[in-house]
Design an enzyme around this catalytic site. Structure first.
Site, PDB file in Angstrom:
ATOM      1  CB  SER A 182      -0.912   0.008   1.227  1.00 25.21           C
ATOM      2  OG  SER A 182      -1.810  -1.084   1.185  1.00 25.21           O
ATOM      3  CE  LYS A 205      -6.191   4.041  11.411  1.00 30.63           C
ATOM      4  NZ  LYS A 205      -6.989   5.144  11.948  1.00 30.63           N
TER       5      LYS A 205
END
Length: 350
Positions: A182, A205
């Site tokens: 990422s 998250k």
């Protein structure tokens, strides 16, 4: 940050679409004589059929909401740049397949808007030189929308999601290649090498994002199940009765606005598909030598990005406007906004 969890949320919604689609396929009849009535039967007579049907239809709309945010996040943080370009290309292919699957599913209720919306969109494809007419007839499985069309649409709408599932796994694998990973939301992976562990930071998250999306999904499912649908689609398709205003589903509206903004129909089709071509070319025309992959600290890019997002939203609004006064001026605005889309796409390079 939380924007990096939309891939996981899309995976959950894909599972929802697969499960509910298989259950609906047990009762749906792909025939122009029974398609409309079979959906009515599912909603009214099948135990919890209404729940499955609206989970599927609203799940499609939520899927597009998340996929647009997912693409917007990738553009903002430069996730299309090398070495993540392979994942970007697989994402574009997935987006095209999802758009095609959604269009095929749009035809299946065989309502008034489904019939005429499908007729208008597929007729535009016939404008493509040499390939257009055979392509349109292949989609129709004949010369007009009819019994073979809905049968073929159902088969492809049932099959393509499994292909999407396989490509989604490939998309994830390309993201987890040693050279990819990422992108860093602060600066760039080439500057800050420290990796963040998935557990517990990103996992927490993802869980919080999943709870928020689930609550939002259930809110529309139980209180406004038809919010994303057109009322004319609850009228049986009729080739001799046209809706007052033909409009596709909301997630097609920005592309539909580009199509209608250009007076020449052929150039309108070319412009509509050029959006995908520009997205595919971004990794090649971007400054891949830059060590900063994210554009968070680039003030000029942030301005271009804000203009681009505002333009896409305005194009979505223009796509559902009626071609009459006072909205005629909107199509002049549509031409301007279409130009801005292509200009701003060129600004996603640094």
């Amino acid at each position: 940050n939380y924007l990096y969890g939309f891939g996981s949320l899309l995976g959950l919604l894909l599972v929802n679409q697969l499960v509910t689609g298989i259950l609906l396929g047990c009762y749906y009849m792909p025939s122009i004589d029974f398609a409309f009535s079979s959906l009515d039967y599912i909603i009214r007579d099948v135990n919890y059929g209404w729940l499955i049907r609206y989970m599927h239809s609203n799940g499609g709309s939520f899927f597009f909401i998340l996929i647009y945010i997912h693409i917007g996040r990738a553009l903002y943080y430069g996730s299309y740049k090398k070495p993540r370009h392979k994942g970007w290309f697989s994402g574009i292919v997935l987006f095209l397949l999802v758009m095609g699957t959604a269009f095929l599913g749009y035809l299946l209720p065989w309502g008034l808007m489904s019939f005429w919306g499908g007729t208008v969109i597929t007729n535009f494809l016939s404008l493509i030189p040499y390939l257009g007419e055979p392509l349109a007839q292949w989609i129709w499985a004949g010369f007009v929308l009819g019994y073979p069309t809905i049968t073929r649409s159902f088969g492809l709408h049932f099959l393509i999601p499994f292909i999407i599932s396989a490509l989604s796994i490939l998309h994830i694998l390309l993201l987890h290649m040693p050279s990819a990973g990422s992108s860093n939301p602060l600066l760039g992976a080439d500057i800050i090498k420290a990796a963040i562990r998935f557990h517990p930071y990103l996992q927490l998250k993802d869980m919080l994002s999943g709870i928020f999306v689930t609550i939002s999904f259930f809110f529309f499912l139980f209180y406004y199940p038809n919010y994303f649908s057109h009322t004319d689609n609850y009228i049986l398709a009729n080739a001799f009765v046209t809706p007052e205003h033909i409009v596709p589903e909301w997630y097609f509206l920005p592309f539909y606005a580009i199509l209608r903004a250009i007076p020449n129909k052929l150039f309108g089709v070319i412009a509509m598909f050029s959006v995908f071509l520009i997205l595919a070319l971004l990794p090649f025309i971007s400054n891949s030598r830059s060590s900063i992959t994210s554009t968070k600290l680039n003030s000029f890019y942030n301005i271009y990005y804000a203009i681009f997002i505002s333009t896409v939203i305005l194009l979505g609004w223009l796509g559902q406007c009626i071609v009459e006064e006072p909205y005629i001026i909107c199509f002049i605005l549509g031409i301007i906004l279409t130009s801005i889309v292509f200009f701003n796409n060129s600004m996603f390079v640094d």
